[in-house]
Design a protein around this motif. Structure first.
Motif, PDB file in Angstrom:
ATOM      1  N   TRP B 141       4.558   1.835   7.886  1.00 32.47           N
ATOM      2  CA  TRP B 141       3.425   1.102   7.329  1.00 32.47           C
ATOM      3  C   TRP B 141       2.782   1.935   6.235  1.00 32.47           C
ATOM      4  O   TRP B 141       2.661   3.137   6.361  1.00 32.47           O
ATOM      5  CB  TRP B 141       2.411   0.831   8.438  1.00 32.47           C
ATOM      6  CG  TRP B 141       1.751  -0.491   8.324  1.00 32.47           C
ATOM      7  CD1 TRP B 141       0.546  -0.768   7.795  1.00 32.47           C
ATOM      8  CD2 TRP B 141       2.290  -1.747   8.775  1.00 32.47           C
ATOM      9  NE1 TRP B 141       0.279  -2.120   7.892  1.00 32.47           N
ATOM     10  CE2 TRP B 141       1.328  -2.735   8.491  1.00 32.47           C
ATOM     11  CE3 TRP B 141       3.483  -2.138   9.414  1.00 32.47           C
ATOM     12  CZ2 TRP B 141       1.522  -4.091   8.804  1.00 32.47           C
ATOM     13  CZ3 TRP B 141       3.676  -3.469   9.718  1.00 32.47           C
ATOM     14  CH2 TRP B 141       2.693  -4.430   9.403  1.00 32.47           C
ATOM     15  N   ALA B 142       2.333   1.287   5.184  1.00 38.01           N
ATOM     16  CA  ALA B 142       1.768   2.042   4.066  1.00 38.01           C
ATOM     17  C   ALA B 142       0.259   1.899   4.011  1.00 38.01           C
ATOM     18  O   ALA B 142      -0.313   1.617   2.965  1.00 38.01           O
ATOM     19  CB  ALA B 142       2.406   1.582   2.758  1.00 38.01           C
ATOM     20  N   ALA B 146      -0.695  -1.615   2.525  1.00 41.27           N
ATOM     21  CA  ALA B 146       0.100  -2.609   3.247  1.00 41.27           C
ATOM     22  C   ALA B 146      -0.792  -3.700   3.839  1.00 41.27           C
ATOM     23  O   ALA B 146      -0.484  -4.891   3.733  1.00 41.27           O
ATOM     24  CB  ALA B 146       0.915  -1.939   4.351  1.00 41.27           C
ATOM     25  N   ALA B 149      -1.992  -5.941   1.141  1.00 46.32           N
ATOM     26  CA  ALA B 149      -0.857  -6.674   0.575  1.00 46.32           C
ATOM     27  C   ALA B 149      -0.500  -7.854   1.476  1.00 46.32           C
ATOM     28  O   ALA B 149      -0.193  -8.949   0.997  1.00 46.32           O
ATOM     29  CB  ALA B 149       0.339  -5.752   0.411  1.00 46.32           C
ATOM     30  N   LEU B 150      -0.551  -7.638   2.776  1.00 44.45           N
ATOM     31  CA  LEU B 150      -0.283  -8.718   3.736  1.00 44.45           C
ATOM     32  C   LEU B 150      -1.307  -9.841   3.568  1.00 44.45           C
ATOM     33  O   LEU B 150      -0.960 -11.028   3.621  1.00 44.45           O
ATOM     34  CB  LEU B 150      -0.329  -8.179   5.172  1.00 44.45           C
ATOM     35  CG  LEU B 150       1.002  -7.879   5.847  1.00 44.45           C
ATOM     36  CD1 LEU B 150       1.817  -6.877   5.060  1.00 44.45           C
ATOM     37  CD2 LEU B 150       0.783  -7.365   7.263  1.00 44.45           C
ATOM     38  N   GLN B 153      -0.516 -11.637   0.230  1.00 44.47           N
ATOM     39  CA  GLN B 153       0.701 -12.457   0.352  1.00 44.47           C
ATOM     40  C   GLN B 153       0.393 -13.770   1.064  1.00 44.47           C
ATOM     41  O   GLN B 153       0.865 -14.835   0.680  1.00 44.47           O
ATOM     42  CB  GLN B 153       1.771 -11.681   1.123  1.00 44.47           C
ATOM     43  CG  GLN B 153       3.180 -12.240   1.009  1.00 44.47           C
ATOM     44  CD  GLN B 153       3.830 -11.878  -0.310  1.00 44.47           C
ATOM     45  OE1 GLN B 153       3.919 -12.692  -1.216  1.00 44.47           O
ATOM     46  NE2 GLN B 153       4.293 -10.639  -0.424  1.00 44.47           N
ATOM     47  N   ARG B 154      -0.382 -13.705   2.105  1.00 42.22           N
ATOM     48  CA  ARG B 154      -0.744 -14.898   2.866  1.00 42.22           C
ATOM     49  C   ARG B 154      -1.671 -15.800   2.047  1.00 42.22           C
ATOM     50  O   ARG B 154      -1.554 -17.034   2.111  1.00 42.22           O
ATOM     51  CB  ARG B 154      -1.420 -14.491   4.183  1.00 42.22           C
ATOM     52  CG  ARG B 154      -1.696 -15.631   5.125  1.00 42.22           C
ATOM     53  CD  ARG B 154      -0.451 -16.176   5.811  1.00 42.22           C
ATOM     54  NE  ARG B 154      -0.719 -17.494   6.368  1.00 42.22           N
ATOM     55  CZ  ARG B 154       0.167 -18.240   7.012  1.00 42.22           C
ATOM     56  NH1 ARG B 154       1.389 -17.796   7.213  1.00 42.22           N
ATOM     57  NH2 ARG B 154      -0.163 -19.435   7.458  1.00 42.22           N
ATOM     58  N   TYR B 157       0.364 -17.687  -0.335  1.00 43.45           N
ATOM     59  CA  TYR B 157       1.095 -18.746   0.364  1.00 43.45           C
ATOM     60  C   TYR B 157       0.193 -19.928   0.672  1.00 43.45           C
ATOM     61  O   TYR B 157       0.568 -21.080   0.457  1.00 43.45           O
ATOM     62  CB  TYR B 157       1.687 -18.168   1.653  1.00 43.45           C
ATOM     63  CG  TYR B 157       2.292 -19.185   2.588  1.00 43.45           C
ATOM     64  CD1 TYR B 157       1.602 -19.631   3.710  1.00 43.45           C
ATOM     65  CD2 TYR B 157       3.570 -19.701   2.351  1.00 43.45           C
ATOM     66  CE1 TYR B 157       2.170 -20.562   4.583  1.00 43.45           C
ATOM     67  CE2 TYR B 157       4.135 -20.631   3.215  1.00 43.45           C
ATOM     68  CZ  TYR B 157       3.431 -21.050   4.330  1.00 43.45           C
ATOM     69  OH  TYR B 157       3.991 -21.959   5.186  1.00 43.45           O
ATOM     70  N   PRO B 199       3.572  -0.636 -11.962  1.00 39.67           N
ATOM     71  CA  PRO B 199       4.513  -0.629 -10.838  1.00 39.67           C
ATOM     72  C   PRO B 199       3.952  -1.328  -9.603  1.00 39.67           C
ATOM     73  O   PRO B 199       2.761  -1.231  -9.307  1.00 39.67           O
ATOM     74  CB  PRO B 199       4.703   0.869 -10.536  1.00 39.67           C
ATOM     75  CG  PRO B 199       4.223   1.599 -11.723  1.00 39.67           C
ATOM     76  CD  PRO B 199       3.240   0.725 -12.421  1.00 39.67           C
ATOM     77  N   LEU B 200       4.817  -2.032  -8.877  1.00 41.48           N
ATOM     78  CA  LEU B 200       4.434  -2.611  -7.595  1.00 41.48           C
ATOM     79  C   LEU B 200       4.265  -1.476  -6.588  1.00 41.48           C
ATOM     80  O   LEU B 200       5.088  -0.571  -6.516  1.00 41.48           O
ATOM     81  CB  LEU B 200       5.504  -3.588  -7.108  1.00 41.48           C
ATOM     82  CG  LEU B 200       5.480  -4.980  -7.729  1.00 41.48           C
ATOM     83  CD1 LEU B 200       6.791  -5.712  -7.448  1.00 41.48           C
ATOM     84  CD2 LEU B 200       4.305  -5.798  -7.197  1.00 41.48           C
ATOM     85  N   ILE B 201       3.191  -1.549  -5.822  1.00 41.85           N
ATOM     86  CA  ILE B 201       2.948  -0.553  -4.779  1.00 41.85           C
ATOM     87  C   ILE B 201       3.416  -1.136  -3.442  1.00 41.85           C
ATOM     88  O   ILE B 201       4.296  -0.593  -2.779  1.00 41.85           O
ATOM     89  CB  ILE B 201       1.456  -0.166  -4.709  1.00 41.85           C
ATOM     90  CG1 ILE B 201       0.951   0.331  -6.071  1.00 41.85           C
ATOM     91  CG2 ILE B 201       1.202   0.865  -3.613  1.00 41.85           C
ATOM     92  CD1 ILE B 201       1.658   1.584  -6.588  1.00 41.85           C
ATOM     93  N   CYS B 202       2.769  -2.223  -3.029  1.00 41.91           N
ATOM     94  CA  CYS B 202       3.205  -3.026  -1.889  1.00 41.91           C
ATOM     95  C   CYS B 202       3.098  -4.470  -2.356  1.00 41.91           C
ATOM     96  O   CYS B 202       1.989  -4.946  -2.591  1.00 41.91           O
ATOM     97  CB  CYS B 202       2.291  -2.821  -0.671  1.00 41.91           C
ATOM     98  SG  CYS B 202       2.565  -1.303   0.230  1.00 41.91           S
ATOM     99  N   ASP B 203       4.209  -5.144  -2.525  1.00 44.24           N
ATOM    100  CA  ASP B 203       4.173  -6.522  -3.040  1.00 44.24           C
ATOM    101  C   ASP B 203       3.126  -7.335  -2.288  1.00 44.24           C
ATOM    102  O   ASP B 203       3.092  -7.299  -1.054  1.00 44.24           O
ATOM    103  CB  ASP B 203       5.529  -7.195  -2.843  1.00 44.24           C
ATOM    104  CG  ASP B 203       6.649  -6.529  -3.617  1.00 44.24           C
ATOM    105  OD1 ASP B 203       6.527  -5.342  -3.915  1.00 44.24           O
ATOM    106  OD2 ASP B 203       7.641  -7.201  -3.889  1.00 44.24           O
ATOM    107  N   ARG B 207      -0.071  -1.412  -9.228  1.00 43.41           N
ATOM    108  CA  ARG B 207      -0.918  -0.222  -9.262  1.00 43.41           C
ATOM    109  C   ARG B 207      -2.349  -0.560  -9.661  1.00 43.41           C
ATOM    110  O   ARG B 207      -3.297  -0.075  -9.064  1.00 43.41           O
ATOM    111  CB  ARG B 207      -0.349   0.824 -10.215  1.00 43.41           C
ATOM    112  CG  ARG B 207      -1.281   2.054 -10.351  1.00 43.41           C
ATOM    113  CD  ARG B 207      -0.823   2.998 -11.414  1.00 43.41           C
ATOM    114  NE  ARG B 207       0.343   3.741 -10.982  1.00 43.41           N
ATOM    115  CZ  ARG B 207       1.256   4.231 -11.822  1.00 43.41           C
ATOM    116  NH1 ARG B 207       1.137   4.045 -13.121  1.00 43.41           N
ATOM    117  NH2 ARG B 207       2.278   4.913 -11.366  1.00 43.41           N
TER     118      ARG B 207
END
Lengths: 140, 389
Positions: B141-142, B146, B149-150, B153-154, B157, B199-203, B207
């Motif tokens: 886990w980052a 992280a 990012a979660l 992402q949700r 969606y 740069p992507l760190i955690c999709d 950054r």
């Protein structure tokens, strides 16, 4: 107990509360705590049901099936131990039994992972004590 | 019995953020920001009878408030830390107000100091994460990258939010930072394309969607409205506050995209007797761009799910129609440990006092402050500050 090296993954400790979960993983079974009083499942394992605080913690063997509730692709390893895995997918997996657990999504390129994707559990040995569940897309 | 307007912020000071601490110590920062806030308020050390000190994020913190009080030769009638992560700054305002209201003390110094750079910050949080979230840590886990990012992402969606929406937040805040000489990143504006190309760190977080941990500290003083009115600078009245909580383990939450802000913000606004329409500036905790976006939604500035289109349609800069993080936010100012969140409280107070210089928002009489913290907004404190009761 030897001091873990910087290269070693941080492994969870087995406790009286979670022993059944880790024993299940070693046998390739996803065992989830379930309350003997209110019947609800919960995760992570605990000495008491977090819903009703009963001490009657029982276990149910989950089907291993779930969906990716959400995820991310880790592109910068959090430590040296995970350097060689980058890029990898971690996420929150919603099991058919109603709990969500953290895990990795494997078995497909990171770009292929989508929210809602159906997955199923597989198991990876990390040490004599610890085998962890991972999730892979259900092949059609 | 309402506490609305019973207390006010009367002095504040910030330590200019440092990318690397060099020889700077926790004690050095703490003494300087404390002295600065007391001087700014026109008070003396002896006037302080309460202390709230945030535990340093990367150092031994047991008994920290007592150590801080001792450095300052204070004899507080009330002292504590505020252990709610990045939301500590707002939590200190509410706890100071409550202690004052309860008659425990009358003038509370609220202070944080942190000596970290990116490496030491991540090492400290990683150690805690391994101990308290072993079932995440084993998978690599980052940390907060992280978790947020979660959430992002949700949100993408469920609502169709995009990276361009998030990038707009970073860009407008950078415009603000260019008016802030103490911001770590305030030398030139940013473009949406630069954010998307970083740069992507955690999709899906790039950054420029993520904050930079650094060294620094801040202090502010909360006292009774009556004492505030006797001091030389205009009081910044605490009109409303509220607190919210969500399970620290995000996998145990029923859903992710409506956050603890949806609990704390209405409480604060109701106590203050204001609606989102009355707010002239919003200082919103911004460890990540997504944190700002969900706060805008959950505080009621737009409908749930419309945060993306909202930030795209509005100018979030200090000269715009919906000013956000007028100091640049932590994204451009830097995150000096808990003083990251302090920066939102201090900037709001600065704006309400009309001391914000070239980034002053016009007619800024009422400010909203969002203090967020813990694990992906497990902790939320919302404040409404104003120039009159």
């Amino acid at each position: 107990m030897t001091t873990p090296s910087a290269l070693a993954k941080p492994l969870p400790h087995v406790t009286p509360e979670n022993r059944e979960f880790w024993e299940g993983c070693k046998q390739g079974l996803l065992k989830i705590p379930k309350c003997g009083v209110c019947s609800r499942t919960f995760f992570p394992p605990s000495a008491r049901c977090p819903h009703c605080l009963s001490a009657a913690v029982q276990w149910t063997t989950a089907s291993g099936r779930g969906i990716v509730y959400t995820f991310t692709v880790v592109r910068r390893a959090p430590s040296v131990a995970f350097q060689k895995d980058v890029p990898y997918v971690i996420g929150s997996i919603e099991l058919a039994e109603g709990v969500r657990i953290p895990s990795r999504v494997v078995g497909c390129p990171p770009e292929a992972v989508k929210v809602g994707m159906p997955v199923t559990a597989q198991f990876q040995k990390e040490s004599d004590e610890i085998t962890v569940p991972l999730f892979a897309p259900i092949s059609r | 019995m309402t506490a609305r307007g019973n207390t006010a912020i009367v002095g504040f000071a910030e330590y200019p953020p440092l990318r690397d601490p060099g020889e700077v110590t926790l004690d050095h920062i703490l003494m300087n920001v404390a002295a600065g806030a007391i001087s700014d308020a026109g008070l003396k050390r002896q006037d302080i009878d309460g202390l709230l000190a945030g535990t340093p994020v990367a150092a031994q913190g047991f008994m920290w408030p007592s150590l801080a009080a001792s450095m300052l030769h204070l004899t507080p009638a009330y002292l504590d830390n505020c252990d709610i992560g990045g939301a500590a700054a707002g939590g200190m305002v509410t706890r100071a107000a409550a202690a004052i209201q309860a008659g425990l003390c009358h003038t509370v110094l609220c202070v944080t100091s942190d000596v970290v750079n990116t490496a030491t910050f991540h090492a400290a949080t990683r150690g805690r994460h391994v101990e308290r979230a072993p079932l995440e840590a084993v998978y690599g886990w980052a940390g907060a990258n992280a978790h947020y990012a979660l959430l992002a992402q949700r949100h993408f969606y469920e609502y169709g939010t995009t990276n361009r929406h998030l990038a707009k937040i970073a860009v407008d805040q950078r415009t603000n930072a260019c008016q802030n000489p103490t911001a770590l990143f305030g030398d030139r504006p940013l473009t949406i394309q630069e954010v998307l190309d970083s740069p992507l760190i955690c999709d899906p977080l790039h950054r420029y969607d993520c904050v930079r941990p650094c060294t620094g500290g801040a202090a502010f003083i909360v006292t009774t409205a009556e004492r505030a009115r006797a001091l030389r600078k205009p009081p910044v009245y605490v009109l409303g506050y509220g607190e919210g909580f969500a399970n620290h383990d995000m996998h145990s939450r029923e859903q992710l995209t409506t956050t603890s802000v949806a609990v704390s913000a209405p409480k604060a606004m109701q106590m203050a007797g204001v609606s989102p329409r009355d707010i002239k500036v919003a200082e919103l905790y911004d460890c990540f761009t997504i944190t700002v976006l969900v706060a805008i939604e959950d505080a009621g500035f737009c409908r749930k799910g419309d945060g993306g289109p909202f930030v795209a349609a509005h100018d979030l800069s200090f000269k715009g129609d919906f000013p956000v993080n007028t100091h640049g936010g932590q994204l451009s100012f830097g995150q000096p440990g808990l003083a990251g969140g302090m920066s939102q409280v201090v900037e709001a107070a600065r704006q309400v006092r009309h001391e914000a210089g070239s980034r002053q928002v016009k007619d800024c009489d009422v400010a909203y402050v969002q203090c967020s913290g813990g694990s992906a907004l497990s902790n939320s404190v919302s404040l409404v500050l104003a120039d009159r009761v």
